[in-house]
Design a protein around this motif. Structure first.
Motif, PDB file in Angstrom:
ATOM      1  N   GLN A 424       0.819  -1.203   0.000  1.00 26.32           N
ATOM      2  CA  GLN A 424       0.000   0.000   0.000  1.00 26.32           C
ATOM      3  C   GLN A 424       0.861   1.264   0.000  1.00 26.32           C
ATOM      4  N   LYS A 427       1.977   1.732  -3.488  1.00 23.51           N
ATOM      5  CA  LYS A 427       0.807   2.109  -4.291  1.00 23.51           C
ATOM      6  C   LYS A 427       0.499   3.593  -4.124  1.00 23.51           C
ATOM      7  N   GLU A 428       0.525   4.071  -2.888  1.00 19.14           N
ATOM      8  CA  GLU A 428       0.236   5.483  -2.642  1.00 19.14           C
ATOM      9  C   GLU A 428       1.310   6.378  -3.259  1.00 19.14           C
ATOM     10  N   TYR A 429       2.572   5.921  -3.207  1.00 19.06           N
ATOM     11  CA  TYR A 429       3.641   6.709  -3.831  1.00 19.06           C
ATOM     12  C   TYR A 429       3.435   6.806  -5.340  1.00 19.06           C
ATOM     13  N   GLU A 431       0.684   6.595  -6.980  1.00 23.07           N
ATOM     14  CA  GLU A 431      -0.475   7.416  -7.299  1.00 23.07           C
ATOM     15  C   GLU A 431      -0.108   8.899  -7.408  1.00 23.07           C
ATOM     16  N   GLU A 432       0.969   9.287  -6.734  1.00 18.90           N
ATOM     17  CA  GLU A 432       1.403  10.676  -6.760  1.00 18.90           C
ATOM     18  C   GLU A 432       2.547  10.911  -7.737  1.00 18.90           C
TER      19      GLU A 432
END
Length: 476
Positions: A424, A427-429, A431-432
């Motif tokens: 996760q 994944k968050e990295y 997304e940015e």
């Protein structure tokens, strides 16, 4: 120069004949696989007969005429629970102790230590024989898998050839004119259109001005003549067209193009990374990405992971499906030696005509698909290659669109990230982060992972690829 007007029709007839021969060969291979499979024994552990033989031999060596305990005769009974217990105890501990023997035996036998010692030796020999038998069965399973996969490949190829449509007459006049304009003379040609609307051309051609023409240039002329998507000379064709007639195979290029990047870091104290990767375009219309993490680190891990990715690439290029490729690679690793050196395999195949990605994993971490809509994870929990004999890879499929990105990482990258849910975090990295190009994106991901620790506790590799829809008439 004399031109045979019906030469393309003759070649089409040969295609049909060849297709039927290939279909017959596929049937023969499947029949061979069934024959070998039918003769196989499915027992892979010590069985009742092994246990009875060990008891009988121990009795013959130690007991003589003694029959006080009736250990062997009791075990011969079909409902004997003790024989099953004896075999499982030996498999779990590697030996049978006095405590594992029946109470009557322990109380009455005057040679119980000798008997148990002889029983352990007999079961040890049976286990050694079983090991070699299992090796033979694994080799047999490899042959069966190869027979069946080759049968599938031949049958699919035969079906494509039989269902192909001969479109030579529709395209031949304009192709001849364009080639002649560039000082090339066509003797005869064949153009086939397959059920997926992809076309393939076989053109027997030479130059007529004494000069040489590169096959890739001839592919550009072919695309100009047809006025649609670009063409390319197949990699198994001659690179140069000269004054002698030669047959060149041309294939249509895909609707998508792919660019890729990689960033790597070895474990602290090691000169080389134990991770290996490949990015290949050796098969027309397909891009292959693979990543393998060898057990441990250093040169030995690098050698083993490199063997995995090279073997996988060779099998895929030969026409094996991703699923069959990973099964065969796993079997080869199992048979390589007594010691198991498992390696993860992360395999992605991108169809450049449709944009469909097929991923196969053995022990590898998730693959990330990055788009404007977000980040998707493709993951399948599996043991590393070379650990389980009957491994069954899981096929993961994903449609890629224009400006989508594929990110593959080794487990060292995830392990460097903070928190419990490391997937996760990445994944968050992602997304940015949208990289300007695949190489920059790979380097940025690696830098992000390395920023959380002063030293690299494991090898780290990031493999990225961006996919874009081609504009009309664009090559590459």
């Amino acid at each position: 120069m004399f031109i045979r007007k019906n030469s393309h029709r003759d070649m089409a007839d040969i295609h049909v004949y060849t297709a039927r021969k290939l279909s017959g060969m596929a049937g023969s291979l499947e029949a061979l696989a069934k024959t070998v499979d039918r003769e196989a024994s499915h027992g892979r552990s010590l069985n009742r007969e092994d246990g009875l033989a060990a008891l009988q031999m121990a009795g013959a060596m130690v007991c003589g005429e003694c029959c006080k305990c009736n250990l062997y005769s009791d075990s011969e009974k079909e409902d004997s629970y003790y024989l099953y217990y004896l075999l499982r105890a030996f498999e779990q501990k590697g030996n049978v102790d006095l405590e594992d023997m029946p109470r009557l035996f322990r109380e009455t036998c005057g040679h119980k230590e000798d008997y148990v010692g002889q029983l352990n030796r007999n079961l040890g020999r049976a286990t050694m024989n079983l090991t070699w038998k299992n090796r033979f069965l694994e080799s047999r399973d490899t042959i069966i898998t190869q027979f069946r996969e080759l049968a599938v490949i031949l049958e699919e190829f035969a079906r494509q050839m039989e269902e192909a449509v001969d479109v030579t007459s529709e395209t031949e006049p304009v192709i001849r004119r364009v080639f002649l304009r560039h000082h090339m003379v066509i003797d005869h040609m064949l153009m086939m259109e397959y059920d997926n609307k992809r076309r393939e051309a076989f053109i027997t051609v030479r130059t007529n001005n004494g000069r040489c023409v590169m096959s890739r240039e001839a592919a550009e002329f072919l695309g100009q003549a047809l006025g649609d998507r670009p063409w390319m000379a197949a990699r198994d064709s001659k690179a140069i067209i000269n004054r002698q007639f030669s047959t060149i195979r041309f294939v249509e290029e895909g609707s998508y193009r792919v660019m890729w990047g990689v960033a790597r870091a070895a474990k602290n104290g090691e000169n080389v990374s134990g991770d290996s990767y490949t990015f290949s375009r050796s098969t027309p219309g397909q891009a292959i990405m693979s990543l393998s993490d060898g057990m441990g680190s250093g040169e030995r891990a690098e050698r083993e992971s490199r063997q995995v990715v090279e073997l996988a690439e060779q099998l895929l290029t030969a026409g094996y499906t991703p699923r069959a490729t990973l099964k065969l690679v796993n079997t080869v690793l199992l048979m390589a030696g007594e010691e198991q050196h498992p390696a993860t395999i992360d395999l992605c195949c991108i169809d450049l005509y449709t944009g469909v990605l097929e991923a196969m994993k053995l022990g590898a971490v998730a693959t990330y698909i990055v788009s404007e809509a977000g980040v998707e994870l493709l993951e399948a929990a599996q043991a590393p290659a070379g650990v389980l004999g009957q491994v069954e890879p899981v096929l993961l499929s994903q449609k890629l669109w224009d400006d989508n990105w594929v990110v593959m990482v080794s487990d060292g990258v995830l392990e460097a990230l903070p928190g419990d849910d490391k997937e996760q975090v990445l994944k968050e990295y992602l997304e940015e982060t949208m990289g300007r190009n695949p190489q920059e994106m790979a380097e940025e991901i690696l830098e992000f992972a390395m920023s959380f620790s002063q030293e690299n506790r494991d090898d780290m590799t990031v493999l990225t690829a961006g996919i874009w829809k081609k504009a009309a008439g664009v090559k590459g």
